[in-house]
Design an enzyme around this catalytic site. Structure first.
Site, PDB file in Angstrom:
ATOM      1  N   ASP A  80     -32.626 -45.250 -11.242  1.00 44.78           N
ATOM      2  CA  ASP A  80     -33.393 -46.212 -11.675  1.00 44.78           C
ATOM      3  C   ASP A  80     -34.801 -46.978 -11.094  1.00 44.78           C
ATOM      4  O   ASP A  80     -34.332 -46.615  -9.747  1.00 44.78           O
ATOM      5  CB  ASP A  80     -32.235 -47.175 -12.007  1.00 44.78           C
ATOM      6  CG  ASP A  80     -31.919 -47.055 -13.055  1.00 44.78           C
ATOM      7  OD1 ASP A  80     -31.666 -45.711 -14.137  1.00 44.78           O
ATOM      8  OD2 ASP A  80     -30.798 -47.691 -13.913  1.00 44.78           O
ATOM      9  N   HIS A 233     -30.490 -44.963  -7.396  1.00 47.42           N
ATOM     10  CA  HIS A 233     -32.026 -45.946  -7.666  1.00 47.42           C
ATOM     11  C   HIS A 233     -33.081 -45.455  -6.660  1.00 47.42           C
ATOM     12  O   HIS A 233     -32.950 -45.207  -5.463  1.00 47.42           O
ATOM     13  CB  HIS A 233     -32.061 -47.322  -7.300  1.00 47.42           C
ATOM     14  CG  HIS A 233     -30.842 -48.244  -7.667  1.00 47.42           C
ATOM     15  ND1 HIS A 233     -29.921 -48.158  -7.634  1.00 47.42           N
ATOM     16  CD2 HIS A 233     -31.539 -48.798  -9.110  1.00 47.42           C
ATOM     17  CE1 HIS A 233     -29.419 -49.048  -9.033  1.00 47.42           C
ATOM     18  NE2 HIS A 233     -30.416 -49.711  -9.548  1.00 47.42           N
TER      19      HIS A 233
END
Length: 699
Positions: A80, A233
């Site tokens: 992400d 991430h």
């Protein structure tokens, strides 16, 4: 007036375009905060049981819901908040090393900034999903904002890689156990728009500041061979541990028999990134291009702003040091007692001429007064003659302009030193005596006196009073020490006649004849000094329109004089490399940026750290305020008017910048201004008194 309108249109377009660029950049950088799950509530009555008990890949249209989970020993790696120019390439390198596919849920603002990286991810065979454009909590946003967040991200993706996406991951999402009514409403909305929502089974916690490598590895290892969609991430903060953790986790899982797959394979879809339409690609290319321009312009202007700030502070410190040196110097001139001539050019000065001449008649130095009436139509000359003051000569001439009137007075002077003053100005009894003392030094060609605002009765006049005190008490002191004073004010200036002859007297080449003359004297090697005790009191414009006309003429004339004497830059002497550069940089170029700087301030308050932005701005104001207080102390002025200083920053400063901008535009357009006469009210004598110490009566 009609001629000026196109110029203001140009300025408005430039400022609006700049503001639009900043808004684009502000939106791109806007709402992004560190990722992490938002705490769920116990309100789940609107969430279907199929979602609460199902897998992390959710398809719903609001009425029907189905989910998909990863199979036994199947892993889908998801990332992400990217792409990030530092961390995404590190992760791609690890994925390529182990030939592992992944799904990247990208933020539209990051896509717009790093389109090359998006293409690199796609070309490597990885999936790309939508993670909104600015990473807001969509459960707190209305339907229109949700639509904008998704559509703009799709456009960015189309512009960057020529694809679209059917995958969606809500910012701050977690596992299906964290579903509640608020986040389900978002997923249901996105399902109705055709999106497949993907949450996660395992969170690496790599977004936590205190997470160690061991913590990350432990968090992503499934229990008992279960499959999982794993959250990592590649952007949004410090992700330095993520790639390193992957390099350990991937081979460990492979050794345990796990395989790595994608959302498309789990759901049986041929692709989750179909080609974008031609329209989407065109809009996307425009969006990505606009963001690139906005990023570069904002970065360049931020750097320029830093340079401007440093230059401004450096200049202020220099002039304060030089001004203090001037104030503390014990410069003593030999006594100069020779008679001098005071030339008073007058054009329709009936309100002021009597006060002007009476103040001169009270002079403690021997003088001869020459009034040159330049074709007045209001009886100025008659008033001057009717006073029947001693040593006053009134010369009548057809209207020829101020330079011609002054030259006429100089030609009829007959003394070694000539003082020039305006017809709306009054001298103190000792002004002439103090003003001419420096001429005992044969190197001095001109002396600038200290002009004061007499009619301090309106806010506009008080703002000018503050400006005058700073300009004379600090700037002119500094220019004296640096030997680069560009202007001897027309209200109170003295000149050696030999110096005037050498430069050919006053010229009408510019509208700032006093600046033009001073520059000419400096270029020929004469010294120009400042005598702060020689005070003159002048009537300043009392309204904004009057002030605008006066400063427009001054600004335009100064630029004309700068252009006329531009070769001083390469000549010997201090004026070109000090005085002319100072005028060019700090009174012309940098002020032209002021409207953009004001817009950038608003941008900083809205999109950057408002506390830091406000602190920087207030810091600059504090520095200016302290220097202003120091200037008032040097000139022994009351500090009471300084409560208007903050208002001056919001009104008067902007007005002066607009005047300068109009002057520059007029100069570029080749327009020549005529003489602009201000309306006078008179009464300076009554206001100030005609005795010694009259300066003390003005507060």
């Amino acid at each position: 007036m009609n001629i000026a309108k196109p110029r203001w249109v140009v300025l408005a377009v430039v400022v609006t375009l700049f503001a639009s660029i900043l808004v684009v950049n502000g939106i791109v950088l806007g709402e992004f905060t560190q990722d992490g799950a938002v705490a769920s509530t116990s309100d789940t009555d609107e969430v279907p049981s199929a979602a609460l008990k199902g897998g992390p890949i959710i398809q719903t249209d609001g009425s029907t819901t189905s989910t998909v989970s990863a199979g036994k020993k199947q892993i889908v790696l998801t990332f992400d908040d990217g792409p990030d120019p530092k961390y995404t390439p590190e992760i791609l390198k690890v994925l390529a090393e182990y030939d592992v596919p992944a799904t990247f849920f990208m933020i539209g603002s990051q896509i717009s900034q790093y389109p090359d990286l998006v293409r690199r991810v796609h070309d490597a065979g990885h999936e790309i999903g939508i993670h909104t454009y600015t990473h807001p909590d969509l459960s707190t946003k209305n339907e229109w904002r949700r639509e904008v967040e998704m559509q703009e991200t799709q456009f960015a993706l189309a512009g960057a890689a020529g694809i679209s996406s059917v995958l969606f991951r809500p910012p701050y999402s977690s596992t299906v156990k964290a579903l509640d009514n608020s986040n389900w409403a978002v997923m249901s909305d996105m399902g109705g728009r055709g999106y497949l929502t993907v949450v996660n089974d395992l969170d690496s916690r790599d977004w936590e500041s205190g997470a160690t490598m061991a913590d990350i590895e432990k968090a992503v290892l499934p229990a008992d061979g279960a499959g999982a969609i794993v959250l990592f991430h590649d952007g949004g903060g410090d992700r330095s541990k993520t790639a390193e953790a992957l390099a350990t986790v991937i081979p460990e899982l492979q050794q345990e028999g796990y395989t790595f797959t994608t959302v498309a394979k789990l759901t049986g879809m041929s692709t989750v990134n179909p080609a974008a339409t031609a329209k989407e690609r065109a809009l996307g290319v425009g969006l990505v291009g606009a963001v690139r321009v906005a990023r570069h312009v904002t970065a360049w202007f931020a750097a320029l702003l830093l340079i401007v700030g440093l230059l401004t502070v450096a200049r202020l410190l220099i002039v304060l040091v030089l001004g203090r040196r001037h104030a503390r110097s014990s410069r003593k001139w030999p006594l100069y007692t020779k008679p001098v001539t005071v030339v008073v050019p007058a054009y329709n000065e009936k309100e002021c001429i009597a006060d002007t001449l009476r103040s001169l008649a009270a002079s403690t130095h021997p003088i001869r007064i020459v009034v040159v009436d330049d074709g007045s139509t209001d009886g100025t000359a008659e008033i001057a003659e009717s006073l029947a003051l001693p040593n006053v000569t009134v010369i009548w001439q057809p209207n020829s302009g101020k330079p011609a009137a002054l030259n006429t007075g100089i030609a009829n002077a007959g003394t070694e030193v000539v003082i020039m003053m305006d017809g709306d100005t009054v001298f103190e009894p000792d002004t002439v005596r103090l003003l001419v003392q420096p001429f005992a030094d044969p190197r001095v060609g001109a002396v600038a006196g200290n002009a004061k605002i007499a009619n301090r009765t309106t806010m506009v006049a008080l703002w000018q009073h503050i400006e005058y005190v700073v300009g004379f008490s600090i700037d002119r002191r500094a220019y004296d020490v640096a030997q680069c004073m560009a202007t001897v004010p027309g209200a109170v200036g003295a000149f050696r006649r030999n110096a005037l002859r050498q430069v050919g007297g006053l010229s009408d080449d510019t509208l700032a004849e006093d600046t033009d003359l001073t520059m000419a004297l400096l270029r020929t090697g004469w010294r120009v000094v400042y005598e702060e005790h020689a005070r003159a009191w002048t009537e300043a414009p009392a309204t904004m329109p009057q002030l605008w006309r006066q400063r427009y003429r001054w600004s335009y004339g100064t630029m004309q004089a700068m252009w006329k004497h531009r070769r001083a830059i390469v000549e010997k002497g201090t004026f070109g490399r000090r005085g002319l550069l100072n005028l060019a940089i700090f009174q012309t170029v940098l002020p032209l940026l002021s409207p953009l700087i004001d817009v950038f301030l608003i941008y900083g308050l809205l999109f950057l750290n408002p506390v830091e932005t406000l602190a920087a701005w207030l810091g600059m104001l504090a520095i200016q305020a302290l220097s202003t207080i120091y200037a008032f102390r040097l000139d022994k002025e009351s500090l009471r008017p300084l409560w208007r200083l903050p208002l001056q920053q919001f009104v008067y400063r902007q007005l002066m910048y607009l005047v300068l901008i109009q002057s520059v535009l007029a100069a570029l357009g080749g327009i020549r201004l005529g003489w602009q006469k201000l309306r006078r009210t008179g009464g300076l004598g009554a206001l100030l008194g005609e005795k010694a110490g009259l300066g003390e009566k003005v507060s």
